[in-house]
Design an enzyme around this catalytic site. Sequence first.
Site, PDB file in Angstrom:
ATOM      1  N   CYS A  79     -10.269   7.127  -3.820  1.00  0.00           N
ATOM      2  CA  CYS A  79     -10.442   7.126  -2.365  1.00  0.00           C
ATOM      3  C   CYS A  79     -10.650   8.544  -1.854  1.00  0.00           C
ATOM      4  CB  CYS A  79      -9.211   6.523  -1.679  1.00  0.00           C
ATOM      5  SG  CYS A  79      -9.100   4.747  -1.843  1.00  0.00           S
ATOM      6  N   MET A 115      -9.516   0.414   2.221  1.00  0.00           N
ATOM      7  CA  MET A 115      -8.349   0.722   1.385  1.00  0.00           C
ATOM      8  C   MET A 115      -7.204   1.261   2.238  1.00  0.00           C
ATOM      9  SD  MET A 115      -9.293  -0.447  -1.413  1.00  0.00           S
ATOM     10  CE  MET A 115      -7.751  -0.096  -2.202  1.00  0.00           C
ATOM     11  N   GLU A 116      -7.530   2.009   3.272  1.00  0.00           N
ATOM     12  CA  GLU A 116      -6.491   2.526   4.168  1.00  0.00           C
ATOM     13  C   GLU A 116      -5.798   1.395   4.915  1.00  0.00           C
ATOM     14  OE1 GLU A 116      -8.867   5.883   2.885  1.00  0.00           O
ATOM     15  OE2 GLU A 116      -9.446   3.896   3.576  1.00  0.00           O
ATOM     16  N   ASP A 130      12.465  -3.532   2.143  1.00  0.00           N
ATOM     17  CA  ASP A 130      13.528  -2.553   1.897  1.00  0.00           C
ATOM     18  C   ASP A 130      14.626  -2.630   2.949  1.00  0.00           C
ATOM     19  OD1 ASP A 130      14.803  -0.194   0.698  1.00  0.00           O
ATOM     20  OD2 ASP A 130      14.058   0.875   2.463  1.00  0.00           O
TER      21      ASP A 130
END
Length: 159
Positions: A79, A115-116, A130
């Site tokens: 990228c 992709m970002e 999390d």
Amino acid sequence: MKKEFTHINEENNPKMVNVGDKKITKRKATAKATMFLGSEIISHFKSEDIITKKGPVFQTAIISGIQAVKKTSELIPMCHPLLINGTDIDIQIIDSEHIEIICEVSIEGKTGVEMEALTGANIAALTVYDMCKAISQKMVIKEVKLMKKSGGKSDINNE
């Protein structure tokens, strides 16, 4: 005509695509992550967020998703580093067990931001995991997909 992989050179070695001759255009991509939290976690939400000892879940996930968008080229080797114009991440409870994370990224550049957007949605989902894992570890990031892309050679709409 058979399509070829763009990140492999004639010797079958990895390469970064040369975008030097491409035109600068307005580009936008939207990705969506759908996540199973379960009713046990969803029941802890007061209005639109849970405040935990680690902080507000959705707001923290949005910030981590934005950070991930900016660091995509450090995480995914081929990228290009990009000057991001804007990133917007929205997280919604969609039913008694699921949430949806939408990440939209825009630039004016020579290469796309798919992709970002995908990275931002993924990392936001991992942050929710999390922050909620103390209640249950049965959460599942069920699907992450590119919803829309515009600018460049082709537009995509997978909604």
